[in-house]
Each structure stands twice: as structure tokens, then as C-alpha cells.
Design a protein around this motif. Structure first.
Motif, PDB file in Angstrom:
ATOM      1  N   PRO A 198       0.584  -1.036  -0.122  1.00  0.00           N
ATOM      2  CA  PRO A 198       0.111  -0.027   0.272  1.00  0.00           C
ATOM      3  C   PRO A 198       0.823   1.110  -0.102  1.00  0.00           C
ATOM      4  N   LEU A 199       2.028   1.394   0.279  1.00  0.00           N
ATOM      5  CA  LEU A 199       2.874   2.505   0.201  1.00  0.00           C
ATOM      6  C   LEU A 199       3.998   2.537  -0.813  1.00  0.00           C
ATOM      7  N   HIS A 200       4.092   3.895  -1.150  1.00  0.00           N
ATOM      8  CA  HIS A 200       5.299   4.185  -2.206  1.00  0.00           C
ATOM      9  C   HIS A 200       6.401   4.974  -1.624  1.00  0.00           C
ATOM     10  N   GLU A 201       7.359   4.616  -1.623  1.00  0.00           N
ATOM     11  CA  GLU A 201       8.532   5.191  -1.122  1.00  0.00           C
ATOM     12  C   GLU A 201       9.620   5.415  -2.404  1.00  0.00           C
ATOM     13  N   PRO A 202       9.483   6.751  -2.933  1.00  0.00           N
ATOM     14  CA  PRO A 202      10.277   6.947  -4.075  1.00  0.00           C
ATOM     15  C   PRO A 202      11.770   6.548  -3.897  1.00  0.00           C
ATOM     16  N   LEU A 203      12.286   6.810  -2.679  1.00  0.00           N
ATOM     17  CA  LEU A 203      13.767   6.584  -2.495  1.00  0.00           C
ATOM     18  C   LEU A 203      14.107   4.900  -2.735  1.00  0.00           C
ATOM     19  N   LEU A 204      13.123   4.156  -2.340  1.00  0.00           N
ATOM     20  CA  LEU A 204      13.399   2.797  -2.374  1.00  0.00           C
ATOM     21  C   LEU A 204      13.308   2.336  -3.637  1.00  0.00           C
ATOM     22  N   VAL A 205      12.492   2.980  -4.712  1.00  0.00           N
ATOM     23  CA  VAL A 205      12.216   2.632  -6.025  1.00  0.00           C
ATOM     24  C   VAL A 205      13.429   2.900  -6.756  1.00  0.00           C
ATOM     25  N   ILE A 206      13.968   4.386  -6.510  1.00  0.00           N
ATOM     26  CA  ILE A 206      15.103   4.428  -7.256  1.00  0.00           C
ATOM     27  C   ILE A 206      16.336   3.776  -6.884  1.00  0.00           C
ATOM     28  N   GLY A 207      16.366   3.398  -5.726  1.00  0.00           N
ATOM     29  CA  GLY A 207      17.648   2.555  -5.183  1.00  0.00           C
ATOM     30  C   GLY A 207      17.365   1.195  -5.922  1.00  0.00           C
ATOM     31  N   LEU A 208      16.329   0.797  -6.259  1.00  0.00           N
ATOM     32  CA  LEU A 208      16.070  -0.491  -6.840  1.00  0.00           C
ATOM     33  C   LEU A 208      16.587  -0.436  -8.132  1.00  0.00           C
ATOM     34  N   TRP A 209      15.964   0.648  -8.690  1.00  0.00           N
ATOM     35  CA  TRP A 209      16.422   0.879 -10.347  1.00  0.00           C
ATOM     36  C   TRP A 209      17.990   1.019 -10.405  1.00  0.00           C
ATOM     37  N   SER A 210      18.792   1.419  -9.315  1.00  0.00           N
ATOM     38  CA  SER A 210      20.289   1.506  -9.421  1.00  0.00           C
ATOM     39  C   SER A 210      20.781   0.143  -9.091  1.00  0.00           C
ATOM     40  N   ASN A 211      20.006  -0.845  -8.738  1.00  0.00           N
ATOM     41  CA  ASN A 211      20.439  -2.224  -8.160  1.00  0.00           C
ATOM     42  C   ASN A 211      19.987  -3.370  -9.313  1.00  0.00           C
ATOM     43  N   ASP A 212      19.730  -2.656 -10.639  1.00  0.00           N
ATOM     44  CA  ASP A 212      19.210  -3.665 -11.664  1.00  0.00           C
ATOM     45  C   ASP A 212      17.843  -4.149 -11.514  1.00  0.00           C
ATOM     46  N   LEU A 213      17.238  -3.571 -10.785  1.00  0.00           N
ATOM     47  CA  LEU A 213      15.856  -4.111 -10.241  1.00  0.00           C
ATOM     48  C   LEU A 213      15.779  -5.362  -9.525  1.00  0.00           C
ATOM     49  N   GLN A 214      16.890  -5.841  -8.972  1.00  0.00           N
ATOM     50  CA  GLN A 214      16.921  -6.904  -8.085  1.00  0.00           C
ATOM     51  C   GLN A 214      16.733  -6.912  -6.819  1.00  0.00           C
ATOM     52  N   ASP A 215      15.698  -7.634  -6.312  1.00  0.00           N
ATOM     53  CA  ASP A 215      15.406  -7.560  -5.011  1.00  0.00           C
ATOM     54  C   ASP A 215      16.681  -8.207  -4.082  1.00  0.00           C
ATOM     55  N   PRO A 216      17.229  -7.374  -3.230  1.00  0.00           N
ATOM     56  CA  PRO A 216      18.470  -7.909  -2.321  1.00  0.00           C
ATOM     57  C   PRO A 216      18.178  -8.889  -1.245  1.00  0.00           C
ATOM     58  N   LEU A 217      16.822  -9.231  -1.235  1.00  0.00           N
ATOM     59  CA  LEU A 217      16.356 -10.294  -0.265  1.00  0.00           C
ATOM     60  C   LEU A 217      15.196 -11.360  -0.615  1.00  0.00           C
ATOM     61  N   PRO A 218      15.879 -12.460  -1.350  1.00  0.00           N
ATOM     62  CA  PRO A 218      14.889 -13.301  -2.218  1.00  0.00           C
ATOM     63  C   PRO A 218      14.359 -14.339  -1.192  1.00  0.00           C
ATOM     64  N   VAL A 219      13.382 -14.037  -0.455  1.00  0.00           N
ATOM     65  CA  VAL A 219      12.608 -14.928   0.364  1.00  0.00           C
ATOM     66  C   VAL A 219      11.149 -14.537   0.049  1.00  0.00           C
ATOM     67  N   ASP A 220      10.391 -15.834   0.340  1.00  0.00           N
ATOM     68  CA  ASP A 220       8.959 -15.691   0.242  1.00  0.00           C
ATOM     69  C   ASP A 220       8.302 -14.788   0.880  1.00  0.00           C
ATOM     70  N   LEU A 221       7.032 -14.080   0.693  1.00  0.00           N
ATOM     71  CA  LEU A 221       6.359 -13.329   1.381  1.00  0.00           C
ATOM     72  C   LEU A 221       6.208 -13.653   2.659  1.00  0.00           C
ATOM     73  N   LYS A 222       5.870 -14.761   3.094  1.00  0.00           N
ATOM     74  CA  LYS A 222       5.563 -15.036   4.440  1.00  0.00           C
ATOM     75  C   LYS A 222       6.751 -14.966   5.484  1.00  0.00           C
ATOM     76  N   THR A 223       7.804 -15.238   4.690  1.00  0.00           N
ATOM     77  CA  THR A 223       9.150 -15.165   5.619  1.00  0.00           C
ATOM     78  C   THR A 223       9.500 -13.944   5.671  1.00  0.00           C
ATOM     79  N   ARG A 224       9.241 -12.815   4.704  1.00  0.00           N
ATOM     80  CA  ARG A 224       9.180 -11.458   4.692  1.00  0.00           C
ATOM     81  C   ARG A 224       8.608 -10.704   5.691  1.00  0.00           C
TER      82      ARG A 224
END
Length: 264
Positions: A198-224
Motif C-alpha cells: 500500500p505504500l510508495h517510497e520513491p527513494l526505495l524505488v530509485i535505489g532498486l533501479w540502481s540495483n538492476d531491479l534485483q530484490d536484495p532479499l530473495p525470500v517468500d512473502l510469508k518469511t518476509r
């Protein structure tokens, strides 16, 4: 047609056009939620930029023109961010999306970007206005750069978190955002991003763009969700937010959050 454009370009009429377009895209977003609810600092920035974008044709003729141009510099990058963020949406639906329905909203940022450049850089002969505009852009770029730097530092923290078998985490502004990805903070148009974050944090999105759109924490949603609750116990995992009308009830009744609701 030329006369029509000339009339619409009159400051007072352009204020009406700008205001109508901003209301239009806000209404579209309410129903379809291309962008989720912005975080506090982002909401304040958007409100200021939208208000200035609506009134700029008049403000540029007053003593507040330098302030307006400074905000316009920030607004230009805000609309550019919107274009980039919605890029995946455009690729998914193509020309039909642009011509019909929500796709019409995709064109609005381009309109404002062109108008901002024309009035604050290309048309004006006032060097002060141009300088204020460039300064505003510079401040926005600096914010984005610092956000990217912060994100990359947080990625290192997340890697150390993984190395510790998820037992030790450096709890910072950005590690909280990364841990909350896909269920609390969205990073792309919601059908492609986990469970209606539900929330949009632009700094997170921009950071993700700078990291080739790769999620640095590859775990399932329940674990997350479990890890988020463990390391940020004072922050809710589910919000009473104004999500898009479509899917709102599903979000509120999601079983994903059920084990954690007693801790809200």
C-alpha cells in the motif's frame, strides 16, 4: 486549432487546464492505483509540486516566480520519475493503453514536463528564473543520489543479514523499506509486485533501479512478513490504507497478515 491552443495558453485558462489534468490523474489513481499511498515526505513534496504545477502560469508573472521556478525544477524530475515508473505499464498494454482508459493518464506527465521546460528554460529570458529552475533540479538530483547511496549501503546490510542466517540486522531507514518490499512498500504497478503493497517510497524505488531491479532479499512473502515483524515490531505489517477500489477488500482480508494482526 491554432486559436484554441492560443486561448488555452492564456495563464488563467492554463491554470484551469492544469488543475483539471491533475484532478484527472489523481482520480484515475484512486480507482486503478498505479501509484500507492506516498510516504509522508513524498506526499508533502507531491502536494507542493502539484499545487505549483497548477498555478505556475500565474505565479511566473508575480514576485513569487523564482520560488515557482525552483519548485518547477523539482516537479520536472517528479514527472520524469512518473514516466519511468509507468514504463512497464506502457510496455504491457501498448498503444491501446495510451488511447483508452487509464492510459490517457500516462500522457499527462509528458504534458507537464514540456510545459515546465518551455516556461522555465526555453521561453523565458529571465536568467533568475532559469537559475532557480536548474537549482531545483539540482536539489532533486542530489536527493535521488543520496537515496541511491543509502540504498546501496542498505544492500550490504541485507547481505550481512543473510550471512547471519537472518539473526542480525542493522535497522535503518532503508533496511526497513527493503524488508517491507512486496507487502508494505510497492516498487512497480501493483499486479506485478507481490501482494498489493500500500505504500510508495520513491527513494526505495530509485535505489532498486540502481540495483538492476534485483530484490536484495530473495525470500517468500510469508518469511518476509515474519522477519519484518521480528526486526521492526513497532511498525505495522498491514495498514488501514486507501488502496485502489479494486482489491481493497482482498487486501484487508489477506491471510498473509493474519498471524501478525494481534501485534498491530
Amino acid at each position: 486549432m491554432k486559436k484554441l491552443f492560443a486561448r488555452l495558453a492564456e495563464p488563467r485558462k492554463l491554470v484551469v487546464v492544469n488543475s483539471a489534468l491533475l484532478v484527472f490523474i489523481l482520480a484515475l489513481n484512486y480507482f486503478f492505483q498505479a501509484f500507492c499511498v506516498p510516504t509522508t515526505w513524498a506526499a508533502i513534496t507531491i502536494a507542493i509540486c502539484f499545487l505549483n504545477s497548477a498555478l505556475a502560469p500565474l505565479l511566473l508573472e508575480t514576485r513569487y516566480k523564482y520560488v515557482s521556478s525552483f519548485i518547477a525544477g523539482i516537479s520536472f524530475l517528479l514527472f520524469l520519475y512518473t514516466v519511468v515508473f509507468l514504463g512497464e505499464l506502457g510496455h504491457s498494454f501498448g498503444i491501446l493503453m495510451i488511447l483508452f482508459g487509464i492510459g490517457l493518464g500516462v500522457l499527462v506527465p509528458y504534458f507537464f514536463m514540456a510545459q515546465i521546460l518551455w516556461k522555465n528554460l526555453l521561453k523565458t529570458t529571465n536568467s533568475g528564473v532559469k537559475s532557480a529552475f536548474v537549482l531545483g533540479m539540482g536539489c532533486a538530483f542530489t536527493m535521488a543520489f543520496l537515496g541511491t547511496k543509502n540504498y546501496r549501503e542498505a544492500v550490504k546490510d541485507i547481505r550481512e543479514f543473510q550471512a547471519s542466517n537472518y539473526t542480525e540486522l542493522n535497522q535503518t531507514f532503508m533496511t526497513e523499506k527493503i524488508l517491507g518490499m512486496h507487502f508494505k512498500y510497492h516498487t512497480k504497478y501493483y499486479p506485478y509486485d507481490g501482494w498489493r503493497p500500500p505504500l510508495h517510497e520513491p527513494l526505495l524505488v530509485i535505489g532498486l533501479w540502481s540495483n538492476d531491479l534485483q530484490d536484495p532479499l530473495p525470500v517468500d512473502l510469508k518469511t518476509r512478513v515474519r522477519l519484518y515483524r521480528q526486526f521492526f515490531p513497532d511498525k505495522p505489517v498491514q495498514l488501514n490504507c486507501s488502496c485502489a477500489l479494486k482489491g481493497r477488500n482482498a487486501y484487508k482480508k489477506a491471510s498473509l497478515f493474519a498471524p501478525h494482526l494481534e501485534h498491530r
